[in-house]
Design a protein around this motif. Structure first.
Motif, mmCIF file in Angstrom:
data_model
loop_
_atom_site.group_PDB
_atom_site.id
_atom_site.type_symbol
_atom_site.label_atom_id
_atom_site.label_comp_id
_atom_site.label_asym_id
_atom_site.label_seq_id
_atom_site.Cartn_x
_atom_site.Cartn_y
_atom_site.Cartn_z
ATOM 1 N N HIS A 1 0.847 -1.191 0.000
ATOM 2 C CA HIS A 1 0.000 0.000 0.000
ATOM 3 C C HIS A 1 0.884 1.243 0.000
ATOM 4 O O HIS A 1 2.041 1.195 0.407
ATOM 5 C CB HIS A 1 -0.893 0.022 1.239
ATOM 6 C CG HIS A 1 -1.771 -1.176 1.380
ATOM 7 N ND1 HIS A 1 -3.118 -1.176 1.073
ATOM 8 C CD2 HIS A 1 -1.496 -2.443 1.807
ATOM 9 C CE1 HIS A 1 -3.636 -2.372 1.300
ATOM 10 N NE2 HIS A 1 -2.659 -3.163 1.756
ATOM 11 N N SER A 2 0.313 2.355 -0.431
ATOM 12 C CA SER A 2 1.011 3.637 -0.341
ATOM 13 C C SER A 2 0.527 4.404 0.872
ATOM 14 O O SER A 2 -0.667 4.416 1.184
ATOM 15 C CB SER A 2 0.778 4.479 -1.609
ATOM 16 O OG SER A 2 1.404 3.885 -2.723
ATOM 17 N N ILE A 3 1.471 5.044 1.551
ATOM 18 C CA ILE A 3 1.176 5.887 2.706
ATOM 19 C C ILE A 3 1.387 7.330 2.284
ATOM 20 O O ILE A 3 2.449 7.684 1.770
ATOM 21 C CB ILE A 3 2.082 5.526 3.894
ATOM 22 C CG1 ILE A 3 1.894 4.048 4.270
ATOM 23 C CG2 ILE A 3 1.779 6.420 5.089
ATOM 24 C CD1 ILE A 3 2.836 3.562 5.344
ATOM 25 N N MET A 4 0.377 8.177 2.513
ATOM 26 C CA MET A 4 0.389 9.520 1.959
ATOM 27 C C MET A 4 -0.101 10.548 2.985
ATOM 28 O O MET A 4 -0.824 10.217 3.918
ATOM 29 C CB MET A 4 -0.511 9.583 0.717
ATOM 30 C CG MET A 4 -0.230 8.501 -0.305
ATOM 31 S SD MET A 4 -1.344 8.524 -1.746
ATOM 32 C CE MET A 4 -0.757 9.999 -2.588
ATOM 33 N N ALA A 5 0.299 11.813 2.775
ATOM 34 C CA ALA A 5 -0.220 12.926 3.568
ATOM 35 C C ALA A 5 -0.947 13.928 2.679
ATOM 36 O O ALA A 5 -1.511 14.888 3.169
ATOM 37 C CB ALA A 5 0.907 13.631 4.325
#
Length: 322
Positions: A268-272
């Motif tokens: 998964h991608s972790i984003m802000a």
């Protein structure tokens, strides 16, 4: 001027990498977020200053400047003690026929052996390329890509340094700076063909962590209903003051996690922030917009969030795409 700037940044990184410090420390606030002594705002700023410098012209794949960043990342991996994974060197080159024009580009891949579960791997990644300068408009012809994705690359480098110098990982960790993401996930598609998917227990892809679009101390995990990775992270983040928000939009298939997820890896991608940010793929995506302190908080939070996976006590379930 350009050469001296690059040498200065490299010297700062080498000094920082070799300075012994305590492993972890509390942030002294009520949040209880544990901070790594090896994740500092000063080094985050130093790396970002290099990656976003105008002399690199946006780091787009296939350019001389992109190759300069490739070597810079390889030198950094070497300086903190990572080992090459696929070759004798950190730079893994492949050939692409993107847009009917053949050229070679390279991922940068480092490896840290696990202390008790060396045959189980965690992939921590971020792409370092950006879009072609001036592709979307002609006002600002240098698209520095500070948030997308110098920020994710910097955070990945900070995680690599933390684990390399603390040696706390029981599972092996692969650190990869992907190339050609903006050209169609080229680097991650290539690596997904070279690694045994069955041995990768989780993929942690870091994207756009520099601008707090969702609010300070807030993160989002793409495709969070497709595995229980987000649930593990949320459990580990309890009491830290870091919010793990529900997914914004449909970004799961649009970043370097996806070629691995398509093979069953809970990647998964972790984003802000995401593509609704006003400077996404624009000339205004510059260093001055990056919230360095919040980025340091989020980088420390990611270390906490994946800690039980790195320690081998939690294993996210495999992904089955419909």
């Amino acid at each position: 001027m350009r050469i001296w700037f690059i040498l200065f940044c490299s010297l700062l990184l080498q000094v920082s990498a070799c300075t012994p410090r305590p492993v972890n420390q509390s942030d002294g606030s009520a949040s209880g977020l544990v901070r790594s002594a090896f994740v500092t705002e000063a080094e985050i700023l130093s790396i970002l200053s290099y990656l976003t410098h105008d002399s690199l012209n946006g780091r787009s794949a296939g350019t001389i400047e992109n190759r300069q960043v490739t070597q810079y990342l390889a030198d950094y991996f070497s300086s903190i003690g990572l080992k090459p994974l696929l070759d004798e060197h950190f730079i893994n080159t492949f050939y692409t026929n993107d847009n009917d024009t053949g050229y070679s580009i390279s991922n940068v891949i480092g490896y840290l052996r696990g202390s008790s579960k060396p045959d189980e791997y965690i992939l921590v990644s971020a792409h370092f390329d950006h879009v072609v300068s001036g592709f979307y408009n002609q006002v600002d012809k240098i698209y520095n890509g500070a948030n997308d994705n110098a920020s994710g690359t910097t955070a990945m480098m900070m995680l690599a340094k933390h684990y390399a110098l603390t040696e706390t990982n029981k599972r092996s960790i692969i650190f990869c700076a992907f190339n050609g993401e903006e050209s169609g996930l080229l680097g991650s598609q290539d690596l997904a063909q070279k690694l045994p998917a069955g041995k990768i227990v989780a993929g942690i892809n870091l994207e756009m962590l520099g601008v707090p679009q969702y609010g300070k101390r807030s993160l989002m995990v793409t495709g969070m209903k497709k595995s229980n990775l987000a649930g593990i992270m949320r459990s580990n983040l309890k009491g830290t003051g870091i919010r793990l928000l529900n997914e914004k939009g449909d970004l799961f298939e649009r970043s370097d996690n996806y070629p691995f997820a398509s093979k069953g890896v809970p990647a998964h991608s972790i984003m802000a922030s995401d593509d609704r940010d006003r400077c996404y793929h624009q000339g205004c995506d510059e260093l001055k917009r990056i919230d360095i302190r919040n980025m340091a908080d989020l980088t420390n939070a990611i270390i906490v969030a994946i800690s039980t996976i790195v320690e081998g006590t939690d294993t996210p379930g495999r992904i089955v795409l419909k």
